[in-house]
Design a protein around this motif. Structure first.
Motif, PDB file in Angstrom:
ATOM      1  N   GLU A  84       0.876  -1.306  -0.049  1.00 61.37           N
ATOM      2  CA  GLU A  84      -0.028   0.211  -0.119  1.00 61.37           C
ATOM      3  C   GLU A  84       0.920   1.274  -0.053  1.00 61.37           C
ATOM      4  N   TRP A 100      -3.261  -4.658  -5.307  1.00 56.87           N
ATOM      5  CA  TRP A 100      -3.713  -5.912  -5.029  1.00 56.87           C
ATOM      6  C   TRP A 100      -4.470  -5.629  -3.687  1.00 56.87           C
ATOM      7  N   PRO A 101      -5.496  -6.483  -3.514  1.00 57.27           N
ATOM      8  CA  PRO A 101      -6.434  -6.620  -1.877  1.00 57.27           C
ATOM      9  C   PRO A 101      -5.641  -7.403  -1.154  1.00 57.27           C
TER      10      PRO A 101
END
Length: 136
Positions: free
Chosen positions: A19, A27-28
């Motif tokens: 992040e 990507w989560p």
């Protein structure tokens, strides 16, 4: 620097680094959770960085390499890459990198990777992906 293989409970740490490094993570967290539980995928983590790979027989694909921006330019990415490049019985390493990520491209070239294909408009931002490989 200590580099260790990540466990499923490291998914949040890996996501947080991604992040910060990619702003935001492409990507989560669910992707990291899934890959950390897959027998083909491995992540190695160190300080404020990680590298994620998928291995099939004698080939490793580097899916992600990230270092938190506060810790970049300290050799962390190189050491993480070294960890992967010394994996036994691997004959080919593959990866893709955003065409504008010059520092990553230079790191990979310094470590024997060569570009072999360009995927136009591959990323959401419209940038091309440079496909690179290193054969042993």
């Amino acid at each position: 620097m200590i580099i260790r293989q990540a466990k499923t409970e490291d998914a949040r740490l890996i996501f947080n680094i991604a992040e910060a490094a990619f702003v935001p993570s492409p990507w989560p967290i669910a992707v990291f959770e899934h890959e950390l539980s897959s027998p083909r995928s491995r992540y190695f983590i160190a300080n404020a960085g990680f590298i994620g790979v998928t291995q099939i027989i004698d080939e490793i694909e580097i899916g992600s390499l990230a270092v938190h921006p506060d810790y970049q330019r300290r050799g962390i990415a190189q050491q993480l890459l070294n960890q992967v490049l010394k994996q036994p019985k691997v004959k080919r390493f593959l990866l893709e990198v955003d065409e504008t990520n010059i520092s990553a491209i230079q790191l990979y070239e310094k470590n024997g990777f060569q570009a072999y294909f360009r995927r136009e408009k591959y990323y959401k931002n419209g940038h091309a992906a440079i496909m690179m490989e290193r054969n042993i």
